[in-house]
Design an enzyme around this catalytic site. Sequence first.
Site, PDB file in Angstrom:
ATOM      1  N   GLU A 221       0.823  -1.216   0.000  1.00 33.03           N
ATOM      2  CA  GLU A 221       0.000   0.000   0.000  1.00 33.03           C
ATOM      3  C   GLU A 221       0.857   1.266   0.000  1.00 33.03           C
ATOM      4  O   GLU A 221       0.384   2.345   0.363  1.00 33.03           O
ATOM      5  CB  GLU A 221      -0.960   0.020   1.205  1.00 33.03           C
TER       6      GLU A 221
ATOM      7  N   HIS B 191      -3.047   1.849   8.491  1.00 32.48           N
ATOM      8  CA  HIS B 191      -4.105   1.037   7.870  1.00 32.48           C
ATOM      9  C   HIS B 191      -4.266  -0.254   8.661  1.00 32.48           C
ATOM     10  O   HIS B 191      -3.274  -0.916   8.985  1.00 32.48           O
ATOM     11  CB  HIS B 191      -3.722   0.731   6.419  1.00 32.48           C
TER      12      HIS B 191
ATOM     13  N   HIS C  16      -7.325  -3.667   9.760  1.00 26.76           N
ATOM     14  CA  HIS C  16      -8.508  -4.451   9.363  1.00 26.76           C
ATOM     15  C   HIS C  16      -9.393  -4.738  10.592  1.00 26.76           C
ATOM     16  O   HIS C  16      -9.597  -5.888  10.934  1.00 26.76           O
ATOM     17  CB  HIS C  16      -8.083  -5.783   8.748  1.00 26.76           C
TER      18      HIS C  16
ATOM     19  N   GLU D 294     -18.344  11.101  22.507  1.00 25.87           N
ATOM     20  CA  GLU D 294     -17.068  11.764  22.214  1.00 25.87           C
ATOM     21  C   GLU D 294     -16.589  11.585  20.765  1.00 25.87           C
ATOM     22  O   GLU D 294     -15.604  12.204  20.369  1.00 25.87           O
ATOM     23  CB  GLU D 294     -15.986  11.262  23.176  1.00 25.87           C
TER      24      GLU D 294
ATOM     25  N   HIS E  23     -12.881  -4.191   3.578  1.00 25.55           N
ATOM     26  CA  HIS E  23     -11.429  -4.340   3.714  1.00 25.55           C
ATOM     27  C   HIS E  23     -10.914  -3.777   5.057  1.00 25.55           C
ATOM     28  O   HIS E  23     -10.338  -4.514   5.849  1.00 25.55           O
ATOM     29  CB  HIS E  23     -10.740  -3.647   2.523  1.00 25.55           C
TER      30      HIS E  23
HETATM   31  P1  13P Z   1       1.113  -5.557   3.050  1.00 25.13           P
HETATM   32  O1  13P Z   1       1.542  -6.796   3.793  1.00 25.13           O
HETATM   33  O2  13P Z   1       1.716  -5.491   1.671  1.00 25.13           O
HETATM   34  O3  13P Z   1       1.344  -4.311   3.860  1.00 25.13           O
HETATM   35  O4  13P Z   1      -0.464  -5.669   2.785  1.00 25.13           O
HETATM   36  C1  13P Z   1      -1.356  -5.830   3.841  1.00 25.13           C
HETATM   37  C2  13P Z   1      -2.660  -5.136   3.597  1.00 25.13           C
HETATM   38  O5  13P Z   1      -3.399  -4.912   4.538  1.00 25.13           O
HETATM   39  C3  13P Z   1      -3.032  -4.724   2.217  1.00 25.13           C
HETATM   40  O6  13P Z   1      -4.124  -3.877   2.219  1.00 25.13           O
HETATM   41 ZN    ZN Z   2      -5.374  -4.094   4.049  1.00 27.98          ZN
END
Ligand code: 13P
Ligand code: ZN
Length: 270
Positions: free
Chosen positions: A115, A138, A140, A168, A209
Amino acid sequence: MNVLDTEFLKGFAKLANDGWLHNFHERNGGNLSYRMKKEEAESVKECFNAKEWKEIGVSVPALAGEYFLMTGSGKFFQNIQDDPEANVCIIEVDDKGEKYRQVWGLKNGGKPTSELPSHLMNLEVKKKIDDKYRVVYHAHPANIVALTFVLPLTDEAFTRELWEMITECAMVFPSGLGVVEWMVPGSMEVAIATSEKMKSYDAVVWAHHGLFAAGEDFDFTFGLMHTIEKAAEVLVKVKSMGGKQQTMSVKNLKDLAKDYDLVLPEKFLK
Ligand code: 13P
Ligand code: ZN
């Protein structure tokens, strides 16, 4: 100075471990980047060993000549604190903002997160708005991802629903949340769409995602991710119990904005 002894590396590794402990990172899920301060890069330059220049794939001229600490592609967040040098790297962006080269880390091989285009484009957008922004994260988290299957994929729906879940929230993300539809991970397309939303928001949901969050330091950025995911968890529970019987009204939100000097966009107060 050794990179491993720096405060910025320790802060980076702590965020990574906190994210792991909060179940935000299955396997190699998620990635993290930090735009280093000039003096931080200067202090560790003796450890650098530059590799070949590679294309970023997107253009980030406002980041020309800067250095970034970031997770390696395919590396597991759970391993970062134990062995940062094997799981993260420092990259340098060239003087046009089109190429990068690795200068430290990933001692057993590897490359920066897939990313990378999203991280650099988001960091560039944020730097142009306010130079204090340095972190893009980023993850998940399960509840925010679950909501992308049931809420309309609009900034309005996600912002308003999550603001209502914990009082909040409107103070933590007063500008709201952006949402981008499902796109191929690692693509230029998703990098461009996300960075466009980052012009208005500090957090952007990726449908089915995860979530991207931006902030000035590791604590604020992790706190933003954590707050959004916690609000999402409350909403999942509320929906699982049959839905809202009562909630915060538009007037409640406006009263909050007045007393706490928040600028809440009108489009989220309908
Ligand atoms: P990477 O291991 O390349 O960082 O990818 C993980 C991910 O969450 C892709 O969206
Ligand atoms: Zn991801």
